[in-house]
Design an enzyme around this catalytic site. Structure first.
Site, mmCIF file in Angstrom:
data_model
loop_
_atom_site.group_PDB
_atom_site.id
_atom_site.type_symbol
_atom_site.label_atom_id
_atom_site.label_comp_id
_atom_site.label_asym_id
_atom_site.label_seq_id
_atom_site.Cartn_x
_atom_site.Cartn_y
_atom_site.Cartn_z
ATOM 1 N N GLN A 70 0.834 -1.205 0.000
ATOM 2 C CA GLN A 70 0.000 0.000 0.000
ATOM 3 C C GLN A 70 0.869 1.255 0.000
ATOM 4 O O GLN A 70 1.907 1.276 0.651
ATOM 5 C CB GLN A 70 -0.876 0.020 1.262
ATOM 6 C CG GLN A 70 -1.838 1.194 1.339
ATOM 7 C CD GLN A 70 -2.341 1.458 2.753
ATOM 8 O OE1 GLN A 70 -1.893 2.366 3.443
ATOM 9 N NE2 GLN A 70 -3.271 0.630 3.199
ATOM 10 N N HIS A 125 1.241 5.625 0.335
ATOM 11 C CA HIS A 125 0.718 6.953 0.659
ATOM 12 C C HIS A 125 0.888 7.843 -0.568
ATOM 13 O O HIS A 125 1.954 7.838 -1.183
ATOM 14 C CB HIS A 125 1.515 7.598 1.793
ATOM 15 C CG HIS A 125 1.282 6.976 3.126
ATOM 16 N ND1 HIS A 125 2.138 7.186 4.190
ATOM 17 C CD2 HIS A 125 0.301 6.162 3.575
ATOM 18 C CE1 HIS A 125 1.683 6.530 5.248
ATOM 19 N NE2 HIS A 125 0.574 5.892 4.900
ATOM 20 N N GLU A 177 -3.446 5.484 -0.348
ATOM 21 C CA GLU A 177 -4.117 6.213 0.721
ATOM 22 C C GLU A 177 -3.668 7.668 0.692
ATOM 23 O O GLU A 177 -2.481 7.941 0.588
ATOM 24 C CB GLU A 177 -3.729 5.595 2.087
ATOM 25 C CG GLU A 177 -4.298 6.345 3.275
ATOM 26 C CD GLU A 177 -3.838 5.787 4.626
ATOM 27 O OE1 GLU A 177 -2.790 5.126 4.676
ATOM 28 O OE2 GLU A 177 -4.531 6.014 5.621
ATOM 29 N N GLU A 183 -9.430 2.705 6.448
ATOM 30 C CA GLU A 183 -8.708 2.005 7.526
ATOM 31 C C GLU A 183 -8.503 2.923 8.733
ATOM 32 O O GLU A 183 -7.578 2.776 9.487
ATOM 33 C CB GLU A 183 -7.362 1.441 7.039
ATOM 34 C CG GLU A 183 -6.347 2.489 6.638
ATOM 35 C CD GLU A 183 -5.010 1.926 6.133
ATOM 36 O OE1 GLU A 183 -4.877 0.699 5.981
ATOM 37 O OE2 GLU A 183 -4.115 2.732 5.894
ATOM 38 N N GLN A 209 -5.001 -2.753 10.270
ATOM 39 C CA GLN A 209 -3.724 -2.091 10.020
ATOM 40 C C GLN A 209 -3.015 -2.148 11.360
ATOM 41 O O GLN A 209 -3.469 -1.532 12.328
ATOM 42 C CB GLN A 209 -3.938 -0.646 9.574
ATOM 43 C CG GLN A 209 -2.636 0.135 9.493
ATOM 44 C CD GLN A 209 -2.833 1.588 9.096
ATOM 45 O OE1 GLN A 209 -2.117 2.114 8.280
ATOM 46 N NE2 GLN A 209 -3.819 2.250 9.679
ATOM 47 N N ASP A 240 5.396 1.541 8.384
ATOM 48 C CA ASP A 240 4.698 2.741 7.968
ATOM 49 C C ASP A 240 5.449 3.900 8.620
ATOM 50 O O ASP A 240 6.554 4.184 8.174
ATOM 51 C CB ASP A 240 3.254 2.576 8.463
ATOM 52 C CG ASP A 240 2.323 3.685 8.051
ATOM 53 O OD1 ASP A 240 2.786 4.719 7.610
ATOM 54 O OD2 ASP A 240 1.102 3.515 8.202
ATOM 55 N N SER A 289 1.757 -0.357 5.439
ATOM 56 C CA SER A 289 0.405 0.217 5.410
ATOM 57 C C SER A 289 0.570 1.711 5.261
ATOM 58 O O SER A 289 0.132 2.516 6.075
ATOM 59 C CB SER A 289 -0.380 -0.159 6.652
ATOM 60 O OG SER A 289 0.368 0.056 7.815
#
Lengths: 146, 757
Positions: B148, B150, B177, B228, B303, B342, B369
């Protein structure tokens, strides 16, 4: 749906439904998946309502979850199936009421539960809120926070 | 000048102080005050009593004393039909089952439904870091790993969001995200990423992290496909301080599902400690509570793994092992795991890489994440473990370990094409829907910019206006699809329609669902079946090739091409003339320089990029400064430096020779010595300067007079020369060794320097 036996429960074999059982899938106004085409979108035939998941699809996903031992996930889908009948405003208002200190007493939650059960055909959600009310009372959550 | 001889501190400690690592703060164990990864002062012993089908005592707390979290877990997580059997298994045995490849995953996830938080914590705490990593790899839900990204920027610039979203999609991220610097920009961010995420490929899920009600509204408008942000906490006080309860969060979970939006909860070590409500319990035990709660709520996933608390967790002894352990509990509970990696837990690149490695090699539903696909300063969450800066490191780690981290290299030209396409598509939509007009200058500056510091684009205030208008006009994803289509962005319109249609069937609401090649894959149709070597996720040959294909990979043809480019320059600088078989010299002042077979014919530059003609000039100058003469001999029987040097020495009238490989490695040798017992060796060709070669020539003449010169030292600054050069060295050397012929006689080369250099 005439081609679907009413009591046939879906399992992992039917998943993904959109690929393996496309005839089962419709938007919330009954439009089948195959009719949600670009042409239909451009002509304005498709609305956001047609892109909304149905209680039936959520119940079917719940059946699939159960078939692989995920009963709590199924429980969430079953609550969600009932929640499809609630407007966005109702959902957010009840969410707000479930937050700590928002309800002044147990009664406001119980009133909501009653309404969900009687008017929205949402017995699972009603139970859920009544249960919250019991525990909130026990833990003293009915006090003003701001 | 102070020499520091009287210092009371070893100077090495100063060196250590200067390293990035020392910016990290480390905390001592203090279980009473919540600083304990595994052994909280108030951690309960596992235990469970069930009477008439209901939990009457759990982990030492009687039902009447349950707080909201206990109550929710006892009601929704604990399956009374499994609990008696599961709780009766000693935790040592459960721990062994977790690492036993012969115990199927499904058997362990079944038992987990009957285990209390304390029992889960006690079990995984018995595993060392390697065992946790192995168990995690075996227990994770979906077989195919994913990742995933950002996608944010410091200006909330929609053009840049679209461009960066398109690039993230091309890299292969399954989810992207975004979030905002300014809360009111949420609709603009959502629209921009939504459009960018459908450029090039369909099926990347997208979320816009914002305030709960608004996030749901944005989802309802069809811009986002997952969420999430439903955070849960391990103590009741922290939960209430976070302005929620398990019931309110479970309500939200159902709300997302009711709108066909994928949802996972969030929890991570040390959140309670940061919020000041740790109850003297360990990070792991509190996380076990969070995770049981999430399973109970019916969240398909979590998450999890430190998340915002990762830096604090990592400040404690065992903190990183704890983060791994909580992720293991998550997958043991059969939850999709977006496994943290993350918020950057350290300023040390080594600590960051070490932390991600188990997830990279073992796989994870979403390894990070939030991998920062943008530059650190553009990350509106916080700098991630990996960011735009470190992207290529991640790609190389995948290649090193032949481990699928979900990403694939994107060629520069394609990246720019995709960025331009995304910017054009969004600019069209903004104009077409009457939201804003992007100028050509804005579009061009954003397309090529690495980050928002370099862009000439919308002011943040303009973004707020765009955002307000999207919301006020009630723009939906259908408006965007139609607009894209009108603007000729038909592929993007189709991709976006594909994405919103996913919500109708709800297939992607199931555990660990992502979209690959236009199909939903999840723990149901792609379950992790690991049961030992040869099972579970394996790279296909095609995927292996994708991982191998990073930027600037060297091969033999590439080396020859580079040399061919140098050939012309050398042709203007030097002429070699073969003078026939090289005989034993008689001139006592001569120094024979013995060169390798490809010298000046196939290879034209040293590893330090000196032209070979320049090296010969330098050697000659040094030899002549010492009163000697240079004779150049090409050897055909060897390309090895030592043997070149010794062979040269044996032909030399002075008995002294210099061996010189095309790549610049050199040696001073004397005819009576053993091959590898040379006088001076210059093995670091990449950092050997022409001045060094000059001195080398001079020193050879000093040796020839039986004197001992000051050896030439090539200083190194600790460069990893092997990493920098050995691939090229091996390729060049192979070209030269292929030219050698046994017993071939050496030949004298007459050299003529042309021009001035």
């Amino acid at each position: 749906m005439p081609h679907n036996a009413p009591n046939k429960r879906l399992t992992a074999k039917d998943y993904p439904i959109a690929e393996n059982r496309p005839e089962e899938v419709t938007g919330s106004r009954g439009k089948p998946l195959a009719s949600l085409t670009m042409e239909a979108v451009l002509s304005g035939e498709v609305s956001m309502e047609d892109l909304r998941i149905t209680p039936r699809a959520l119940e079917q996903q719940a059946q699939i979850s159960k078939s692989v031992g995920r009963s709590t996930l199924a429980g969430n889908f079953e609550r969600a199936a009932e929640m499809t009948r609630l407007s966005q405003e109702e959902i957010m208002a009840i969410y707000e009421l479930l937050r700590p200190g928002r309800a002044a007493s147990k009664d406001s939650l119980l009133d909501v539960a009653q309404r969900l059960r009687d008017e929205q055909d949402a017995p699972l959600l009603a139970d859920f809120i009544e249960e919250a009310a019991r525990f909130y009372e026990k833990r003293g959550l009915f006090r003003k926070r701001y | 000048m102070r020499n520091g001889y009287d210092a009371n501190r070893w100077a090495r400690a100063n060196d250590w102080d200067d390293r990035a690592l020392r910016l990290d703060k480390f905390a001592a164990d203090d279980p009473e005050n919540g600083f304990s990864a595994f052994n909280g002062a108030a951690d309960p012993k596992p235990g469970l009593k069930i009477s008439s089908g209901k939990v009457s005592t759990m982990d030492g707390v009687a039902a009447e004393d349950f707080d909201l979290i206990d109550a929710f877990i006892a009601t929704y997580h604990i399956d009374p039909e499994i609990a008696v059997e599961a709780m009766a298994i000693p935790s040592e045995q459960l721990a062994r089952m977790l690492v036993d490849m012969n115990v199927p995953r499904v058997e362990l996830t079944r038992l987990a439904r009957g285990l209390t938080p304390a029992k889960l914590a006690e079990t995984v705490a018995q595993l060392n870091a390697m065992e946790i990593a192995f168990a995690y790899s075996k227990m994770r839900a979906r077989q195919t790993p994913g990742n995933q990204a950002h996608v944010t920027n410091a200006k909330d610039d929609p053009l840049q969001l679209a461009a960066d979203a398109a690039f993230a999609v091309a890299l292969g991220f399954d989810e992207i995200e975004t979030t905002m610097r300014v809360a009111r920009n949420s609709w603009s961010n959502a629209l921009a990423c939504c459009v960018g995420s459908v450029v090039g490929r369909a099926g990347t899920l997208f979320q816009c992290s914002s305030e709960e009600a608004e996030e749901l509204e944005i989802g309802m408008a069809g811009f986002t496909s997952y969420a999430e942000t439903v955070s849960v906490y391990g103590t009741e006080s922290a939960f209430i301080d976070g302005d929620d309860t398990p019931w309110s969060k479970a309500w939200l979970a159902a709300a997302y599902a009711s709108r066909g939006i994928k949802m996972r909860c969030t929890s991570g070590a040390a959140a309670e400690l940061l919020m000041g409500f740790h109850e003297s319990k360990s990070l792991l035990y509190l996380e076990a509570r969070c995770l049981c709660l999430q399973r109970g709520m019916g969240s398909q996933g979590t998450q999890n793994g430190g998340i915002d608390g990762a830096p604090l967790a990592a400040s404690m002894p065992g903190g990183v092992r704890e983060i791994m352990a909580e992720n293991l509990i998550a997958v043991w509970l059969d939850l999709e795991c977006a496994s943290g990696n993350d918020a950057r837990h350290s300023e040390s690149d080594m600590r960051v890489a070490a932390k991600v490695l188990p997830y990279l090699i073992g796989g994870s539903d979403l390894i990070c994440s939030g991998f920062g696909s943008i530059l650190k300063y553009d990350n509106s969450f916080n700098p991630s473990s990996f960011n735009g800066e470190e992207l290529e490191e991640f790609l190389v780690l995948q290649r090193d370990f032949e481990a699928d981290g979900g990403l694939t290299s994107v060629e520069d030209a394609r990246a720019l094409d995709l960025r331009r396409r995304a910017i054009d598509a969004l600019s069209h939509v903004l104009k077409d829907l009457g939201l804003a007009e992007a100028t050509e200058v804005m579009k061009r500056s954003v397309a090529v910019a690495s980050g928002s510091n370099e862009t000439d684009t919308f002011a943040t205030r303009d973004v707020g206006l765009i955002s307000n208008k999207i919301s006020a006009d009630g723009v939906t994803v259908l408006d965007v699809i139609r607009s894209l289509h009108r603007g000729g962005f038909r592929a993007e319109a189709e991709n976006l329609l594909f994405l919103v249609k996913l919500r109708v069937s709800g297939d992607y609401l199931q555990t660990s669902a992502v979209v690959r090649d236009g199909c939903v894959i999840s723990a149901i149709n792609d379950p992790n079946d690991y049961s030992g070597p040869g099972t579970g996720y394996r790279l296909s040959e095609a995927r292996r090739k994708e991982l191998a294909a990073i930027r600037n990979v060297l091969d033999r043809d590439e080396v020859l091409r580079a040399e061919a480019a140098s050939e012309m320059g050398e042709a203007k600088a030097i002429r070699y003339q073969t003078m026939g078989t090289a005989d034993l010299g008689t001139e006592h002042k001569e120094i024979v320089v013995g060169v390798s077979p490809g010298f000046g014919s196939k290879i034209f530059r040293t590893l330090a990029s000196h032209r070979l003609s320049a090296v010969l000039r330098a050697l000659q100058a040094g030899i002549e400064r010492g009163g000697g003469t240079l004779r150049l001999v090409r050897f055909w029987h060897t390309a090895d430096t030592s043997f070149l040097g010794l062979s040269a020495a044996r032909l030399s009238g002075s008995g002294l020779g210099i061996g010189l490989q095309s790549k610049g490695t050199a040696v001073i040798h004397q005819k009576d010595r053993l091959p590898h017992n040379n006088l001076e060796l210059f093995s670091n060709a990449p950092i050997t300067t022409l001045e060094h070669y000059e001195n080398m020539g001079f020193n050879a003449t000093v040796y020839s007079r039986g004197k001992l010169p000051e050896p030439v030292v090539v200083p190194t600054n600790g460069e990893a020369l092997g990493a920098r050069f050995h691939a090229r060295v091996a390729l060049i050397y192979a070209i030269e060794t292929a030219m050698t012929q046994d017993d071939a006689t050496p030949e004298t080369l007459q050299i003529t320097f042309l021009g001035d250099n």
